[in-house]
Design an enzyme around this catalytic site. Structure first.
Site, PDB file in Angstrom:
ATOM      1  N   ASN A 265      38.042  95.871 -93.089  1.00 31.84           N
ATOM      2  CA  ASN A 265      36.715  96.284 -93.537  1.00 31.84           C
ATOM      3  C   ASN A 265      36.187  95.290 -94.584  1.00 31.84           C
ATOM      4  O   ASN A 265      36.887  94.340 -94.956  1.00 31.84           O
ATOM      5  CB  ASN A 265      36.783  97.706 -94.091  1.00 31.84           C
ATOM      6  CG  ASN A 265      37.511  97.766 -95.427  1.00 31.84           C
ATOM      7  OD1 ASN A 265      38.479  97.037 -95.660  1.00 31.84           O
ATOM      8  ND2 ASN A 265      37.075  98.639 -96.303  1.00 31.84           N
ATOM      9  N   CYS A 267      35.832  94.997 -97.811  1.00 32.23           N
ATOM     10  CA  CYS A 267      36.565  94.659 -99.044  1.00 32.23           C
ATOM     11  C   CYS A 267      38.043  94.416 -98.826  1.00 32.23           C
ATOM     12  O   CYS A 267      38.780  94.133 -99.788  1.00 32.23           O
ATOM     13  CB  CYS A 267      36.364  95.767-100.073  1.00 32.23           C
ATOM     14  SG  CYS A 267      34.669  95.864-100.676  1.00 32.23           S
ATOM     15  N   GLU A 269      40.601  96.379 -97.812  1.00 37.07           N
ATOM     16  CA  GLU A 269      41.674  97.350 -98.036  1.00 37.07           C
ATOM     17  C   GLU A 269      42.056  98.146 -96.799  1.00 37.07           C
ATOM     18  O   GLU A 269      43.133  98.736 -96.750  1.00 37.07           O
ATOM     19  CB  GLU A 269      41.300  98.313 -99.168  1.00 37.07           C
ATOM     20  CG  GLU A 269      40.301  99.394 -98.799  1.00 37.07           C
ATOM     21  CD  GLU A 269      38.860  98.964 -98.924  1.00 37.07           C
ATOM     22  OE1 GLU A 269      37.963  99.818 -98.836  1.00 37.07           O
ATOM     23  OE2 GLU A 269      38.628  97.748 -99.120  1.00 37.07           O
TER      24      GLU A 269
END
Length: 577
Positions: A265, A267, A269
């Site tokens: 995704n 960012c 994580e």
């Protein structure tokens, strides 16, 4: 709980009417509590779980993501924070994915894409009059434009991540894609690196670039040439980050059934398959401090983890996803994103330095309790609601409700709502400004340190704030044992940022998103050191941010920083590593 932030950022609006914090909590907990009926729950069960979900938020122990808070119980009803969408080397399918991306962005979700299947610039295509393929980066600009257009008509700006294999023939163009400030403003980019490439960097060997069209070998190139370009660009702009795909898939329970996971995704994580979605939420670790500040209420933490897992699992059922393929994949794997925030606050309250062995020991205890409690809750849910459909292919002996549970996400909005430090980040500075809510941003001060100055130095609040703006912590009129735990983002050596990521990763099913803050005067070799150490310690990916390397920083400290120096070259980049 900061009700002002909660309503300003996440409340529903109808004309001039703005939902109150009380109404928001009622809407969210009620919508998620209603999921109990799908599994045979009666009215008493609905009321019981509605009350428990509300207590998680009212007591500031756990907050679900902004998508859950904003969209639960509404006509839109899309509760996932993030998605990964596929790209295949076909003109029509690219535009099909573009349409899917617009649907995700319109509902507030971020998207990740792996560009590796797209043929390189100049490769032959079937259109006779064409001069050849335009390459992955050109398609990236199209998706960036879509995000900008959709964001103009919606409530919030969309976010994206694009990754490309380090072995793709267009890798150098991709690495340079954000070299010009402001270009691809709606994208983070990451280079997907395998272990063999990393060993080639260490051994100063060449690798072969291979096009996605079978049989098209492009050329050989020194691995260090690619590595150096990655590190120099990350030094200049913060992009690209790195994804260590072998580490990702060593921890992937569905590797044999669904193949490798190739991207994440926006960012970084959540490691996701194409069309997979994930909802997020984070525990506020500071809320579990015992009243006498002597330790942690472990039983309350275990109970909260169990309730949070049930809430996030219910959000999968309550969510109305942008399209059927996403619904099918989300419910086949039931991947969750249970994270933490307030970690730095907890350290300071316990008198523990962020960059210390004691902090790593605390991560071991916290991570183990959260991991074990989460899986116990998922196994109990599997007995009650059924295992996730792909569980028989996972190799896990005990049925579970979810293929993965824990993550470490950035928590920009919900940490502001909770009034705690973001994710596992250290506190940013004694006094800082955050570029949110108002045109001039919002000013913050480390209230704990302000309190120490008032107590130990007898200062008024205004005097304490003025002192924090002009003096470093070690020059404040405070005893050394008082100031010792107050460690800020740019004071912590990069190696400790990386060690913190790696230690949390040991207890995290998905991945860890954390910024490795670097001082403005560092060099590209410092970026290289951070990336190499992250790989050696088993991280699934890493991004760095050098202070002042973008045209506008989200967070700015009150102190004056030096002008950036040109990136230093070192033997680690140009010769020996």
């Amino acid at each position: 709980m900061n009700s002002e932030v909660l309503t300003a950022k996440l409340a529903r609006r109808e004309g001039r009417q703005v939902e109150s914090a009380e109404e928001l909590l009622h809407r969210v907990s009620g919508a998620l509590g209603e999921v109990e009926r799908r599994y045979g729950g009666d009215e008493a069960a609905v009321r019981r779980w509605t009350a428990r979900y509300r207590a998680l938020m009212e007591e500031n122990r756990f907050w679900p993501s902004g998508r859950i808070l904003n969209n639960s119980g509404t006509r839109q009803g899309q509760l996932a924070s993030c998605f990964v969408l596929p790209l295949s080397d076909d003109f029509g399918s690219v535009f099909d994915t573009l349409k899917s991306a617009a649907g995700c962005h319109r509902s507030g979700g971020g998207t990740g894409f792996d560009l590796t299947p797209l043929r390189e610039r100049g490769a032959p295509i079937s259109t006779a009059e064409a001069g050849g393929a335009s390459g992955p980066v050109s398609w990236l600009r199209l998706f960036d434009a879509e995000t900008h257009v959709v964001a103009q008509g919606g409530k919030m700006r969309g976010a994206n991540l694009a990754s490309l294999s380090v072995r793709h023939p267009d890798i150098m163009e991709f690495i340079d894609a954000k070299r010009v400030v402001g270009r691809l403003h709606n994208f983070n980019i990451s280079v997907a690196m395998d272990d063999a490439f990393m060993r080639a960097v260490e051994a100063r060997e060449e690798i072969e670039l291979v096009g996605p069209v079978p049989g098209r070998k492009a050329r050989r190139i020194a691995a260090t040439e690619i590595w150096q370009r990655v590190c120099e660009n990350a030094w200049r702009t913060g992009d690209p980050g790195v994804l260590f795909v072998d580490a990702i898939n060593r921890a992937n329970p569905l590797l044999d059934h669904l193949g490798p996971i190739r991207t994440t995704n926006p960012c970084g994580e959540q490691t996701l398959y194409p069309y997979e979605a994930s909802n997020l939420g984070s525990l506020n670790l500071a809320a579990f401090l015992l009243p006498d500040r002597s330790g942690i209420d472990w039983e309350l933490l275990r109970e909260t983890v169990g309730d949070a897992v049930r809430l996030l699992d219910s959000a999968i059922d309550a969510s109305r996803y942008p399209e059927p393929r996403i619904t099918e994949m989300a419910r086949a794997n039931r991947r969750l994103g249970l994270g933490v925030m307030g970690y730095a606050d907890l350290l300071i309250a316990l008198g523990v330095r962020y960059d210390s062995e004691d902090a790593l020991g605390l991560i071991d205890r916290l991570g183990g309790v959260i991991r074990d409690s989460a899986w116990q809750a998922s196994e109990a849910l599997a007995q009650e609601r059924g295992a996730y459909p792909n569980w028989p292919h996972s190799g896990r002996p005990t049925p579970a409700r979810n293929c993965a549970i824990t993550t470490i996400a950035p928590t920009g909005t919900i940490s502001m709502v909770a009034g705690c430090s973001s994710g596992i980040e250290p506190r940013f500075a004694p006094v800082w400004n955050k570029d949110v809510l108002r045109s001039d941003g919002v000013s913050y001060a480390d209230e704990d340190l302000v309190g120490e100055l008032q107590q130990h130095a007898g200062l008024e609040r205004g005097e304490a704030l003025e002192l924090l703006r002009h003096k470093p912590v070690d020059e404040l009129p405070l005893p050394a044992h008082v100031t010792a735990p107050y460690r800020y983002a740019h004071e912590i050596p990069a190696t400790w940022h990386v060690r913190t990521v790696a230690r949390w990763q040991m207890y995290t099913d998905n991945a860890v998103s954390k910024t490795v803050n670097l001082p403005q005067a560092c060099g590209a070799d410092d970026v290289s050191d951070a990336f190499l150490e992250a790989w050696r310690l088993g991280c699934k990916g890493l991004s760095v941010y050098r202070e002042g390397s973008r045209d506008r920083d989200l967070l700015t400290a009150s102190h004056v920083t030096r002008e950036p120096e040109p990136p230093r070259q070192s033997k680690r980049l140009t010769g020996e590593l």
